[in-house]
Design a protein around this motif. Structure first.
Motif, PDB file in Angstrom:
ATOM      1  N   CYS A 238       0.845  -1.212   0.000  1.00 16.20           N
ATOM      2  CA  CYS A 238       0.000   0.000   0.000  1.00 16.20           C
ATOM      3  C   CYS A 238       0.872   1.251   0.000  1.00 16.20           C
ATOM      4  N   GLN A 239       1.923   1.209   0.790  1.00 16.98           N
ATOM      5  CA  GLN A 239       2.804   2.384   0.881  1.00 16.98           C
ATOM      6  C   GLN A 239       3.498   2.653  -0.465  1.00 16.98           C
ATOM      7  N   ILE A 240       3.970   1.603  -1.105  1.00 15.11           N
ATOM      8  CA  ILE A 240       4.626   1.795  -2.412  1.00 15.11           C
ATOM      9  C   ILE A 240       3.609   2.332  -3.410  1.00 15.11           C
ATOM     10  N   HIS A 241       2.388   1.799  -3.336  1.00 13.81           N
ATOM     11  CA  HIS A 241       1.322   2.275  -4.224  1.00 13.81           C
ATOM     12  C   HIS A 241       1.088   3.773  -4.014  1.00 13.81           C
ATOM     13  N   ASP A 242       1.002   4.181  -2.750  1.00 18.00           N
ATOM     14  CA  ASP A 242       0.773   5.608  -2.455  1.00 18.00           C
ATOM     15  C   ASP A 242       1.906   6.463  -3.010  1.00 18.00           C
ATOM     16  N   GLU A 243       3.139   5.997  -2.806  1.00 20.34           N
ATOM     17  CA  GLU A 243       4.288   6.752  -3.305  1.00 20.34           C
ATOM     18  C   GLU A 243       4.271   6.813  -4.825  1.00 20.34           C
ATOM     19  N   ALA A 244       4.054   5.655  -5.432  1.00 26.05           N
ATOM     20  CA  ALA A 244       4.097   5.593  -6.901  1.00 26.05           C
ATOM     21  C   ALA A 244       2.985   6.445  -7.512  1.00 26.05           C
ATOM     22  N   ARG A 245       1.844   6.531  -6.816  1.00 24.42           N
ATOM     23  CA  ARG A 245       0.761   7.383  -7.335  1.00 24.42           C
ATOM     24  C   ARG A 245       1.173   8.847  -7.320  1.00 24.42           C
ATOM     25  N   LYS A 246       1.915   9.225  -6.280  1.00 28.72           N
ATOM     26  CA  LYS A 246       2.396  10.623  -6.253  1.00 28.72           C
ATOM     27  C   LYS A 246       3.364  10.849  -7.406  1.00 28.72           C
ATOM     28  N   PHE A 247       4.290   9.927  -7.551  1.00 29.97           N
ATOM     29  CA  PHE A 247       5.307  10.125  -8.586  1.00 29.97           C
ATOM     30  C   PHE A 247       4.684  10.125  -9.988  1.00 29.97           C
ATOM     31  N   SER A 248       3.564   9.409 -10.141  1.00 29.46           N
ATOM     32  CA  SER A 248       3.009   9.287 -11.500  1.00 29.46           C
ATOM     33  C   SER A 248       1.816  10.214 -11.727  1.00 29.46           C
ATOM     34  N   TYR A 249       1.553  11.078 -10.779  1.00 28.62           N
ATOM     35  CA  TYR A 249       0.434  12.017 -10.915  1.00 28.62           C
ATOM     36  C   TYR A 249       0.554  12.809 -12.218  1.00 28.62           C
ATOM     37  N   GLN A 250      -0.525  12.840 -12.943  1.00 31.77           N
ATOM     38  CA  GLN A 250      -0.600  13.610 -14.196  1.00 31.77           C
ATOM     39  C   GLN A 250       0.365  13.140 -15.287  1.00 31.77           C
ATOM     40  N   THR A 251       0.896  11.953 -15.121  1.00 34.58           N
ATOM     41  CA  THR A 251       1.749  11.425 -16.189  1.00 34.58           C
ATOM     42  C   THR A 251       0.943  10.522 -17.114  1.00 34.58           C
ATOM     43  N   GLY A 252      -0.254  10.148 -16.671  1.00 30.67           N
ATOM     44  CA  GLY A 252      -1.036   9.192 -17.458  1.00 30.67           C
ATOM     45  C   GLY A 252      -0.675   7.746 -17.150  1.00 30.67           C
ATOM     46  N   VAL A 253       0.314   7.552 -16.303  1.00 31.13           N
ATOM     47  CA  VAL A 253       0.703   6.187 -15.920  1.00 31.13           C
ATOM     48  C   VAL A 253      -0.163   5.764 -14.739  1.00 31.13           C
ATOM     49  N   LYS A 254      -0.820   4.635 -14.881  1.00 31.84           N
ATOM     50  CA  LYS A 254      -1.753   4.242 -13.823  1.00 31.84           C
ATOM     51  C   LYS A 254      -1.162   3.141 -12.933  1.00 31.84           C
ATOM     52  N   VAL A 255      -1.268   3.369 -11.643  1.00 33.72           N
ATOM     53  CA  VAL A 255      -0.715   2.429 -10.671  1.00 33.72           C
ATOM     54  C   VAL A 255      -1.873   1.795  -9.897  1.00 33.72           C
ATOM     55  N   VAL A 256      -1.863   0.485  -9.786  1.00 33.41           N
ATOM     56  CA  VAL A 256      -2.915  -0.217  -9.046  1.00 33.41           C
ATOM     57  C   VAL A 256      -2.233  -1.152  -8.052  1.00 33.41           C
ATOM     58  N   VAL A 257      -2.889  -1.343  -6.900  1.00 30.88           N
ATOM     59  CA  VAL A 257      -2.318  -2.242  -5.898  1.00 30.88           C
ATOM     60  C   VAL A 257      -3.235  -3.448  -5.706  1.00 30.88           C
ATOM     61  N   ALA A 258      -2.644  -4.609  -5.494  1.00 35.07           N
ATOM     62  CA  ALA A 258      -3.419  -5.821  -5.220  1.00 35.07           C
ATOM     63  C   ALA A 258      -2.737  -6.572  -4.081  1.00 35.07           C
ATOM     64  N   TYR A 259      -3.485  -6.825  -3.024  1.00 29.19           N
ATOM     65  CA  TYR A 259      -2.901  -7.537  -1.888  1.00 29.19           C
ATOM     66  C   TYR A 259      -3.980  -8.340  -1.174  1.00 29.19           C
ATOM     67  N   GLY A 260      -3.542  -9.302  -0.402  1.00 26.94           N
ATOM     68  CA  GLY A 260      -4.459 -10.218   0.256  1.00 26.94           C
ATOM     69  C   GLY A 260      -5.233  -9.573   1.394  1.00 26.94           C
ATOM     70  N   GLY A 261      -6.236 -10.319   1.877  1.00 21.10           N
ATOM     71  CA  GLY A 261      -6.998  -9.852   3.028  1.00 21.10           C
ATOM     72  C   GLY A 261      -8.093  -8.868   2.671  1.00 21.10           C
ATOM     73  N   THR A 281       1.349  -8.045  -3.528  1.00 21.36           N
ATOM     74  CA  THR A 281       1.996  -9.052  -2.697  1.00 21.36           C
ATOM     75  C   THR A 281       1.947 -10.365  -3.493  1.00 21.36           C
ATOM     76  N   PRO A 282       2.914 -11.252  -3.274  1.00 18.33           N
ATOM     77  CA  PRO A 282       3.006 -12.435  -4.140  1.00 18.33           C
ATOM     78  C   PRO A 282       1.771 -13.338  -4.087  1.00 18.33           C
ATOM     79  N   GLY A 283       1.200 -13.527  -2.898  1.00 19.46           N
ATOM     80  CA  GLY A 283       0.056 -14.431  -2.772  1.00 19.46           C
ATOM     81  C   GLY A 283      -1.117 -13.957  -3.616  1.00 19.46           C
ATOM     82  N   ARG A 284      -1.441 -12.688  -3.507  1.00 17.98           N
ATOM     83  CA  ARG A 284      -2.583 -12.167  -4.250  1.00 17.98           C
ATOM     84  C   ARG A 284      -2.301 -12.150  -5.751  1.00 17.98           C
ATOM     85  N   LEU A 285      -1.081 -11.874  -6.122  1.00 24.15           N
ATOM     86  CA  LEU A 285      -0.774 -11.870  -7.554  1.00 24.15           C
ATOM     87  C   LEU A 285      -0.908 -13.278  -8.117  1.00 24.15           C
ATOM     88  N   ASN A 286      -0.432 -14.272  -7.376  1.00 30.95           N
ATOM     89  CA  ASN A 286      -0.589 -15.651  -7.845  1.00 30.95           C
ATOM     90  C   ASN A 286      -2.053 -16.006  -8.006  1.00 30.95           C
TER      91      ASN A 286
END
Ligand SMILES: Nc1ncnc2c1ncn2[C@@H]1O[C@H](COP(=O)(O)OP(=O)(O)OP(=O)(O)O)[C@@H](O)[C@H]1O
Length: 646
Positions: A238-261, A281-286
């Motif tokens: 979640c934290q990486i997603h939040d950071e990456a969303r800031k870095f990619s703001y208004q670039t048109g690059v879309k960041v999505v997060v997927a994790y268990g639970g 996270t690896p479990g959810r991606l699998n």
């Protein structure tokens, strides 16, 4: 220094097709974004398998590796390899321009207007990063840069860097970004809190922005991320997603997060709205791969954060499945980047399976803790741990060091132990919460928020919170139970002392931790910390010396395992550099403290001449006196100095 623009990348490194990263660049009309694709009546996406190569798999006629028309490795327009991108900038206006509807991830601080943010990021203490020893090994290592401007990251990303108030790159960023921007694989080791997230996010985002017309397969359902970032824990994802969303703001690059639970269908819906960078996270991606909802065949960038943890026994099979057994392009076609603060040699060896002609980068001593963290170790019997912790907390409270500006993170070994300690702290008037694997994801997220906001300024955690979490104002990390592995200790204490700030870490040691004596004493020594005599004595006892010290060579620290394997002492500069280093703590480091700790006869807190850690010794002065911790020039917690305890 010459600029390291991507345009400078040598011809030989470029994709054979001449099309930037080697992607096919069909006409815009070919491009169908996922949200439209999923509405067209079409056959279900089937995850490729060795026996199922007709769609999307290796060797498929239309879109597989080696396919002649559009596939990876295809001649003419294929995904034919890697290299530094060429060509103009792009805000991904074709396909899914979502900039008008995008929520501003900078929130109210925000400052979506970078002009408002011209002021330097005052939080980071860059002095702390001067003189840091750096080693790189591998072929043709691109030179480091001194400024973000030297790297051709693209205007939109540069604006976001300004919005984040990053004025200068940190050492790992200075070195890693040009390497990654040149299309090279990388294994990077840099100390906790030194800015690794941006070091891998920036090149990924700008690499994607560079590609104007990435063609994703159409006519089939499925989601085709261009980059995958894997993290060992949900909170870190979640934290990486939040950071990456800031870095990619208004670039048109879309960041999505997927994790268990959390409900998978919700995440699938989000993914189907379009994804460029998938943080997972690896479990959810699998799970998503097995359901055939995600295909990795378009992945050009693979990043493993906390890579040594991801390749450790617990995760390795899942990672191998994702990276080697599904439809992800192989090393050499995709670009792979591995980051961590620790990289044991055997994990490096394993990791090399995932990399192609990679560069190894070590910023600071591999696996070392930063000098920014004052480390203390105290001898405390199990039965005394609670009262000892209480004493520490009372001392902090008396010094006014509590609340939002001085959070305390307490690590324990078991989930049960975490609940029980949390309960006991609350009963005793110290608002605490807990995070561990037996709590629901919602409870975990509530707990983390409550800690971050200071509503419960104490967080009792298992190792689930040990890695990666960047929580401002964690002033004190207490290893109530020491881990069995020194690398885990490094990550745990790294929750404080981040981004150039100082921090304090206290460990409770007793006869159950004897195997940690040697690695702990060595680590502390390396970080210019005062090692108590009693710990040195424990460390020197041969029977206690083994420990789970996975560090390489006779010398603490470790380095590129390829050097150790292939050269015997001859080549390569020694990067350990000795002395000096990270924190550059003058005057012999923090608290050059005569006398010992705990059970040492004649020592102990109360006996620290001229000082003492209140309430143990209220004399004030040299070390932990009232009014602040220490008087270490520039860095200490002394009165009048900006303090982590403020
Ligand atoms: N160039 C920069 N200028 C100012 N602040 C920065 C810069 N780069 C990163 N930071 C800040 O430094 C902090 C630590 O960064 P980050 O979380 O990426 O560290 P890390 O190296 O990944 O740590 P860990 O090993 O614990 O995962 C973050 O708050 C981040 O915003």
């Amino acid at each position: 220094m010459s600029s390291n623009s991507w345009a400078d990348v040598s011809e030989s490194e470029r994709a054979p097709s001449g099309g930037g990263w080697g992607y096919s660049r069909p006409s815009r009309t070919n491009y169908v974004p996922p949200h439209l694709r999923s509405r067209t009546p079409s056959s279900e996406f089937v995850a490729p398998s060795p026996g199922n190569n007709d769609r999307g798999g290796y060797g498929g006629a239309n879109s597989g590796y080696g396919g002649r028309g559009q596939g990876y490795g295809g001649r003419g327009s294929g995904y034919g390899g890697r290299g530094g991108p060429v060509g103009g900038w792009n805000a991904r206006s074709g396909g899914w321009d979502r900039r008008d509807t995008e929520t501003n991830p900078f929130g109210n601080d925000g400052n979506a207007d970078p002009a408002v943010n011209e002021q330097e990021n005052t939080v980071i203490n860059f002095e702390a990063y001067e003189d840091i020893p750096i080693e790189t090994s591998g072929d043709n290592v691109p030179p480091p840069v001194n400024t973000f401007a030297e790297i051709d990251l693209g205007e939109a990303l540069n604006l976001n860097i300004q919005r984040c108030k990053y004025v200068k790159p940190t050492p790992v960023q200075r070195n890693a970004i040009p390497i990654l921007a040149a299309g090279r694989d990388l294994m990077a080791c840099a100390q906790t809190g030194s800015g690794k997230t941006a070091a891998f996010c920036f090149p990924i985002i700008s690499g994607i922005m560079k590609d104007q017309h990435i063609e994703r397969p159409h006519g089939v359902r499925g989601v085709y991320p261009l980059a995958v970032i894997l993290s060992p824990t949900r909170e870190l994802a979640c934290q990486i997603h939040d950071e990456a969303r800031k870095f990619s703001y208004q670039t048109g690059v879309k960041v999505v997060v997927a994790y268990g639970g959390t409900p998978v269908n919700q995440q699938i819906r989000e993914l189907e709205r379009g994804v460029d960078i998938l943080v997972a996270t690896p479990g959810r991606l699998n799970d998503l791969l097995e359901r055939g909802r995600v295909s990795l065949q378009m992945v050009r960038f693979l990043a493993l954060d906390e890579a040594d943890r991801m390749l450790d026994m617990g995760f390795e099979p899942q990672i191998r499945k994702i990276v080697q057994q599904m439809d992800m392009p192989p090393p050499g076609v995709r670009q792979t980047m591995l980051f961590s603060a620790t990289f044991p040699r055997e994990i490096q060896r394993l990791a090399s399976d995932f990399l192609s002609n990679y560069i190894f980068l070590a910023v600071g001593r591999v696996g070392s803790s930063t000098d920014l963290i004052v480390q203390r170790v105290e001898f405390v019997h199990d039965s005394d741990k609670r009262s000892h912790l209480m004493d520490l907390l009372h001392a902090q409270r008396e010094n006014g060091n509590q609340g939002k500006q001085a959070l305390t993170l307490v690590f324990v070994e078991t989930k049960k132990g975490a609940d029980s300690l949390e309960n006991w702290l609350c009963i005793n008037g110290f608002p605490a919460t807990t995070i561990h694997g037996d709590r629901s994801q919602q409870e975990r997220e509530v707990a983390l928020r409550s800690f971050k906001t200071g509503r419960t300024p104490i967080l009792v955690a298992t190792d689930v919170a040990a890695r990666g979490l960047d929580i401002p104002h964690v002033a004190h990390v207490v290893n109530f139970d020491l881990p069995n592995d020194i690398d885990d200790y490094v990550h745990r204490i790294g929750r404080t002392g981040r981004a150039g700030n100082s921090g304090l870490a206290t460990a409770f040691f007793n006869d159950n931790n004897t195997t940690m004596a040697k690695p702990l004493a060595e680590l502390m020594q390396e970080a210019n910390q005062e090692v108590p005599d009693w710990l040195t004595r424990y460390a020197s006892r041969a029977s206690f010396g083994g420990g789970k010290n996975r560090r390489s060579g006779g010398r603490f620290g470790g380095r590129d395992f390829r050097r150790e394997s292939f050269s015997r002492g001859g080549g390569g500069a020694d990067y350990y550099g000795g002395g000096g280093g990270y924190g550059g703590v003058p005057g012999g480091g923090y608290g050059a403290m005569p006398g010992g700790y705990g059970p040492v006869p004649g020592g102990g807190y109360g006996n620290v001449p001229g000082g003492g850690y209140a309430p143990y010794g209220r004399g004030g002065g040299a070390y932990y006196g009232p009014g602040g911790y220490g008087t270490v020039p520039n860095q200490g917690y002394g009165p009048g100095v900006a303090s982590a305890w403020d």
